[in-house]
Design a protein around this motif. Structure first.
Motif, PDB file in Angstrom:
ATOM      1  N   THR A 286       0.856  -1.178   0.000  1.00 32.86           N
ATOM      2  CA  THR A 286       0.000   0.000   0.000  1.00 32.86           C
ATOM      3  C   THR A 286       0.895   1.232   0.000  1.00 32.86           C
ATOM      4  O   THR A 286       1.939   1.245   0.660  1.00 32.86           O
ATOM      5  CB  THR A 286      -0.928   0.019   1.227  1.00 32.86           C
ATOM      6  OG1 THR A 286      -1.810  -1.113   1.168  1.00 32.86           O
ATOM      7  CG2 THR A 286      -1.760   1.290   1.285  1.00 32.86           C
ATOM      8  N   SER A 287       0.493   2.243  -0.753  1.00 32.70           N
ATOM      9  CA  SER A 287       1.247   3.497  -0.809  1.00 32.70           C
ATOM     10  C   SER A 287       0.338   4.646  -0.400  1.00 32.70           C
ATOM     11  O   SER A 287      -0.838   4.688  -0.772  1.00 32.70           O
ATOM     12  CB  SER A 287       1.788   3.762  -2.218  1.00 32.70           C
ATOM     13  OG  SER A 287       2.723   2.781  -2.589  1.00 32.70           O
ATOM     14  N   PHE A 334       4.274   0.453   2.272  1.00 30.72           N
ATOM     15  CA  PHE A 334       4.344  -0.547   3.327  1.00 30.72           C
ATOM     16  C   PHE A 334       3.613  -1.807   2.890  1.00 30.72           C
ATOM     17  O   PHE A 334       2.820  -1.800   1.946  1.00 30.72           O
ATOM     18  CB  PHE A 334       3.779  -0.023   4.646  1.00 30.72           C
ATOM     19  CG  PHE A 334       2.355   0.492   4.581  1.00 30.72           C
ATOM     20  CD1 PHE A 334       1.285  -0.334   4.873  1.00 30.72           C
ATOM     21  CD2 PHE A 334       2.101   1.818   4.249  1.00 30.72           C
ATOM     22  CE1 PHE A 334      -0.024   0.139   4.816  1.00 30.72           C
ATOM     23  CE2 PHE A 334       0.797   2.302   4.187  1.00 30.72           C
ATOM     24  CZ  PHE A 334      -0.264   1.464   4.475  1.00 30.72           C
ATOM     25  N   GLU A 335       3.912  -2.902   3.578  1.00 29.67           N
ATOM     26  CA  GLU A 335       3.340  -4.192   3.217  1.00 29.67           C
ATOM     27  C   GLU A 335       1.907  -4.316   3.720  1.00 29.67           C
ATOM     28  O   GLU A 335       1.583  -3.857   4.815  1.00 29.67           O
ATOM     29  CB  GLU A 335       4.191  -5.327   3.775  1.00 29.67           C
ATOM     30  CG  GLU A 335       5.579  -5.392   3.137  1.00 29.67           C
ATOM     31  CD  GLU A 335       6.374  -6.605   3.596  1.00 29.67           C
ATOM     32  OE1 GLU A 335       5.903  -7.300   4.521  1.00 29.67           O
ATOM     33  OE2 GLU A 335       7.453  -6.855   3.023  1.00 29.67           O
ATOM     34  N   GLY A 336       1.069  -4.950   2.896  1.00 28.46           N
ATOM     35  CA  GLY A 336      -0.319  -5.162   3.276  1.00 28.46           C
ATOM     36  C   GLY A 336      -1.285  -4.456   2.339  1.00 28.46           C
ATOM     37  O   GLY A 336      -0.895  -3.591   1.557  1.00 28.46           O
ATOM     38  N   HIS A 337      -2.549  -4.856   2.418  1.00 29.72           N
ATOM     39  CA  HIS A 337      -3.604  -4.282   1.568  1.00 29.72           C
ATOM     40  C   HIS A 337      -4.578  -3.487   2.426  1.00 29.72           C
ATOM     41  O   HIS A 337      -4.855  -3.849   3.574  1.00 29.72           O
ATOM     42  CB  HIS A 337      -4.339  -5.407   0.825  1.00 29.72           C
ATOM     43  CG  HIS A 337      -5.214  -4.927  -0.276  1.00 29.72           C
ATOM     44  ND1 HIS A 337      -6.468  -4.396  -0.071  1.00 29.72           N
ATOM     45  CD2 HIS A 337      -5.010  -4.891  -1.627  1.00 29.72           C
ATOM     46  CE1 HIS A 337      -7.005  -4.061  -1.233  1.00 29.72           C
ATOM     47  NE2 HIS A 337      -6.134  -4.348  -2.196  1.00 29.72           N
ATOM     48  N   ALA A 338      -5.113  -2.421   1.866  1.00 28.66           N
ATOM     49  CA  ALA A 338      -6.015  -1.540   2.619  1.00 28.66           C
ATOM     50  C   ALA A 338      -7.267  -2.253   3.109  1.00 28.66           C
ATOM     51  O   ALA A 338      -7.914  -1.796   4.056  1.00 28.66           O
ATOM     52  CB  ALA A 338      -6.407  -0.342   1.754  1.00 28.66           C
ATOM     53  N   ASP A 339      -7.627  -3.364   2.469  1.00 30.78           N
ATOM     54  CA  ASP A 339      -8.820  -4.104   2.900  1.00 30.78           C
ATOM     55  C   ASP A 339      -8.573  -4.979   4.123  1.00 30.78           C
ATOM     56  O   ASP A 339      -9.535  -5.474   4.731  1.00 30.78           O
ATOM     57  CB  ASP A 339      -9.336  -4.991   1.756  1.00 30.78           C
ATOM     58  CG  ASP A 339      -9.961  -4.179   0.635  1.00 30.78           C
ATOM     59  OD1 ASP A 339     -10.270  -2.991   0.860  1.00 30.78           O
ATOM     60  OD2 ASP A 339     -10.131  -4.728  -0.471  1.00 30.78           O
ATOM     61  N   SER A 340      -7.317  -5.197   4.492  1.00 30.51           N
ATOM     62  CA  SER A 340      -7.038  -6.028   5.666  1.00 30.51           C
ATOM     63  C   SER A 340      -7.334  -5.221   6.934  1.00 30.51           C
ATOM     64  O   SER A 340      -7.163  -4.000   6.966  1.00 30.51           O
ATOM     65  CB  SER A 340      -5.587  -6.491   5.667  1.00 30.51           C
ATOM     66  OG  SER A 340      -4.712  -5.398   5.864  1.00 30.51           O
ATOM     67  N   ALA A 344      -6.453  -1.230   7.538  1.00 23.63           N
ATOM     68  CA  ALA A 344      -7.610  -0.324   7.630  1.00 23.63           C
ATOM     69  C   ALA A 344      -7.576   0.463   8.939  1.00 23.63           C
ATOM     70  O   ALA A 344      -7.843   1.678   8.968  1.00 23.63           O
ATOM     71  CB  ALA A 344      -8.904  -1.122   7.521  1.00 23.63           C
ATOM     72  N   GLU A 345      -7.219  -0.204  10.016  1.00 26.28           N
ATOM     73  CA  GLU A 345      -7.114   0.450  11.330  1.00 26.28           C
ATOM     74  C   GLU A 345      -5.987   1.478  11.342  1.00 26.28           C
ATOM     75  O   GLU A 345      -6.132   2.583  11.879  1.00 26.28           O
ATOM     76  CB  GLU A 345      -6.872  -0.619  12.400  1.00 26.28           C
ATOM     77  CG  GLU A 345      -6.868  -0.096  13.818  1.00 26.28           C
ATOM     78  CD  GLU A 345      -6.575  -1.217  14.813  1.00 26.28           C
ATOM     79  OE1 GLU A 345      -5.375  -1.478  15.050  1.00 26.28           O
ATOM     80  OE2 GLU A 345      -7.529  -1.814  15.320  1.00 26.28           O
ATOM     81  N   LEU A 346      -4.864   1.117  10.715  1.00 29.09           N
ATOM     82  CA  LEU A 346      -3.730   2.036  10.617  1.00 29.09           C
ATOM     83  C   LEU A 346      -4.118   3.306   9.871  1.00 29.09           C
ATOM     84  O   LEU A 346      -3.851   4.434  10.336  1.00 29.09           O
ATOM     85  CB  LEU A 346      -2.572   1.351   9.894  1.00 29.09           C
ATOM     86  CG  LEU A 346      -1.446   2.269   9.400  1.00 29.09           C
ATOM     87  CD1 LEU A 346      -0.576   2.720  10.561  1.00 29.09           C
ATOM     88  CD2 LEU A 346      -0.607   1.586   8.326  1.00 29.09           C
ATOM     89  N   LEU A 347      -4.755   3.157   8.732  1.00 27.19           N
ATOM     90  CA  LEU A 347      -5.123   4.322   7.923  1.00 27.19           C
ATOM     91  C   LEU A 347      -6.129   5.198   8.653  1.00 27.19           C
ATOM     92  O   LEU A 347      -6.065   6.437   8.575  1.00 27.19           O
ATOM     93  CB  LEU A 347      -5.692   3.852   6.573  1.00 27.19           C
ATOM     94  CG  LEU A 347      -4.699   3.114   5.663  1.00 27.19           C
ATOM     95  CD1 LEU A 347      -5.405   2.576   4.422  1.00 27.19           C
ATOM     96  CD2 LEU A 347      -3.543   4.012   5.260  1.00 27.19           C
ATOM     97  N   GLN A 348      -7.029   4.577   9.370  1.00 26.80           N
ATOM     98  CA  GLN A 348      -8.011   5.346  10.139  1.00 26.80           C
ATOM     99  C   GLN A 348      -7.323   6.175  11.218  1.00 26.80           C
ATOM    100  O   GLN A 348      -7.673   7.340  11.445  1.00 26.80           O
ATOM    101  CB  GLN A 348      -9.037   4.397  10.758  1.00 26.80           C
ATOM    102  CG  GLN A 348     -10.178   5.128  11.475  1.00 26.80           C
ATOM    103  CD  GLN A 348     -11.227   4.151  11.990  1.00 26.80           C
ATOM    104  OE1 GLN A 348     -11.040   2.941  11.959  1.00 26.80           O
ATOM    105  NE2 GLN A 348     -12.334   4.673  12.464  1.00 26.80           N
ATOM    106  N   GLU A 349      -6.326   5.593  11.897  1.00 27.77           N
ATOM    107  CA  GLU A 349      -5.600   6.341  12.928  1.00 27.77           C
ATOM    108  C   GLU A 349      -4.827   7.508  12.320  1.00 27.77           C
ATOM    109  O   GLU A 349      -4.818   8.620  12.868  1.00 27.77           O
ATOM    110  CB  GLU A 349      -4.640   5.427  13.683  1.00 27.77           C
ATOM    111  CG  GLU A 349      -3.835   6.167  14.755  1.00 27.77           C
ATOM    112  CD  GLU A 349      -2.934   5.254  15.556  1.00 27.77           C
ATOM    113  OE1 GLU A 349      -2.021   5.784  16.226  1.00 27.77           O
ATOM    114  OE2 GLU A 349      -3.131   4.025  15.514  1.00 27.77           O
ATOM    115  N   LEU A 350      -4.168   7.265  11.182  1.00 22.53           N
ATOM    116  CA  LEU A 350      -3.411   8.336  10.539  1.00 22.53           C
ATOM    117  C   LEU A 350      -4.327   9.474  10.099  1.00 22.53           C
ATOM    118  O   LEU A 350      -3.991  10.657  10.242  1.00 22.53           O
ATOM    119  CB  LEU A 350      -2.645   7.786   9.326  1.00 22.53           C
ATOM    120  CG  LEU A 350      -1.475   6.855   9.634  1.00 22.53           C
ATOM    121  CD1 LEU A 350      -0.948   6.215   8.356  1.00 22.53           C
ATOM    122  CD2 LEU A 350      -0.343   7.617  10.341  1.00 22.53           C
TER     123      LEU A 350
END
Length: 368
Positions: A286-287, A334-340, A344-350
């Motif tokens: 994911t970028s 970073f490694e991983g997909h936004a649907d995981s 998803a939790e990381l992006l919400q916190e950011l």
């Protein structure tokens, strides 16, 4: 004819007959696969009101990974995957030919990356600027664009990062390319008569030590592009060009000397940009772009959410944010997909913090 020679011919005849049988079966299966691709196109377009999506990066990445995992040799995994890449390219062209733009000029490594990713049945077109590539894709004049984003020598291509903040496009894939330079001639047997080498200044730079050791007495002429170098070399049997595989293919040149670059492990990473979201393939990146104020501890605060979730960063670039109320622009892979769930939790916190976040997309890791 001696008995041993006759026995050899008989043995060869049996093997060649078997090869002919296999070729016929391969041909039959290729056409069967092509007909299946046409059926896929019919199903996708039948009665649909939305624009059908024919190219699925996650699906192609999964197919290529399966090809490599089940390969039993003697063909190398990468070579088998490249064969399947071309088969998929031809079949996809039966569904819908892909229009792909790339940062030119023609015959450069970005074109080589585009062909590596989409196969030779994609309709590739060189554009003269990164801005033009982004504009064509956003406007729908092309399905996808291919742009360089980093290499071992130059680091991130900063202008490309700026354009991601300006255009409403996402990342659909990545390509990793070993940037090998070759000495190209119309006839390698004429190498002893070589009197001039044409190349772009960057290519001469990459091959300086090899040229000093092998071609110290040969005239070196700088030209504007790899394509121009290859075009000039094709006009004379005593001339050569420095370029990659695409230059040789486009202008009918042969490799007189392979891999003449001074740093043979040089690799460049390219991004595939488009207008579609990409599903999870199982091995994804994911970028994102993060814009923040320049103050002590800013970078630590941005990276802390990754650390506490044990999410691996693969690239972090920072620079002053152009024409923005924010001070700093951070490009993060970073490694991983936004649907995981964890991403998803990381992006919400950011997004809830003191930064502005732009999601650039999740996409399969480079396979080939």
């Amino acid at each position: 004819m001696s008995d041993s020679k006759q026995q050899q011919e008989q043995a060869l005849g049996k093997v060649r007959d078997r090869i002919d049988e296999i070729d016929r079966e391969i041909h039959r299966l290729l056409n069967e696969r092509a007909r299946c691709a046409q059926s896929v196109a019919e199903i996708k377009t039948r009665g649909g009101t939305e624009e059908a999506v024919f190219y699925r990066p996650e699906r192609e990445a999964q197919v290529l990974r399966k090809v490599m995992s089940r390969n039993e040799g003697p063909l190398p995994d990468q070579e088998v995957a490249r064969l399947f890449r071309e088969v998929m390219s031809v079949c996809l062209a039966l569904e819908q030919p892909l229009d792909v733009v790339f940062l030119g000029p023609e015959a450069n490594f970005t074109q080589q990356a585009a062909l590596k990713h989409f196969g030779h049945s994609a309709r590739c077109k060189a554009l003269d600027s990164l801005d033009a590539v982004f504009r064509d894709v956003e406007a729908g004049h092309a399905n996808y664009g291919v742009v360089p984003i980093e290499n071992a020598e130059d680091g991130a291509v900063n202008h490309a990062l700026d354009l991601f903040s300006r255009f409403n496009l996402g990342i659909c894939g990545e390509v990793e390319l070993s940037t090998h330079q070759h000495l190209l001639m119309t006839d390698p047997a004429e190498l002893e008569r070589l009197d001039v080498i044409y190349a772009h200044p960057f290519a001469f730079n990459q091959c300086r030590h090899w040229l000093e050791a092998r071609c110290a007495d040969v005239k070196c002429v700088e030209v504007e592009s790899n394509a121009e170098a290859a075009r000039k070399a094709a006009e004379s049997s005593s001339a050569a060009a420095i370029g990659g595989d695409v230059s040789a293919d486009l202008f009918g040149l042969q490799l007189a000397q392979s891999n003449i670059e001074d740093q043979p492990d040089s690799r460049t990473r390219y991004l595939v940009i488009g207008r579609q979201a990409v599903g999870a393939s199982g091995q994804d990146k994911t970028s994102i772009l993060l814009m923040a104020h320049d103050r002590p501890g800013a970078l630590y605060e941005l990276l802390e959410p990754f650390r506490k979730r044990n999410i691996s960063l693969t690239r972090v670039e920072s620079r002053a944010a152009p024409q923005s109320a924010w001070d700093m622009l951070f490009y993060v892979d970073f490694e991983g997909h936004a649907d995981s769930p964890e991403v998803a939790e990381l992006l919400q916190e950011l997004e809830s913090g003191s930064v502005e976040l732009k999601r650039l997309g999740s996409y399969p890791k480079a396979v080939l």
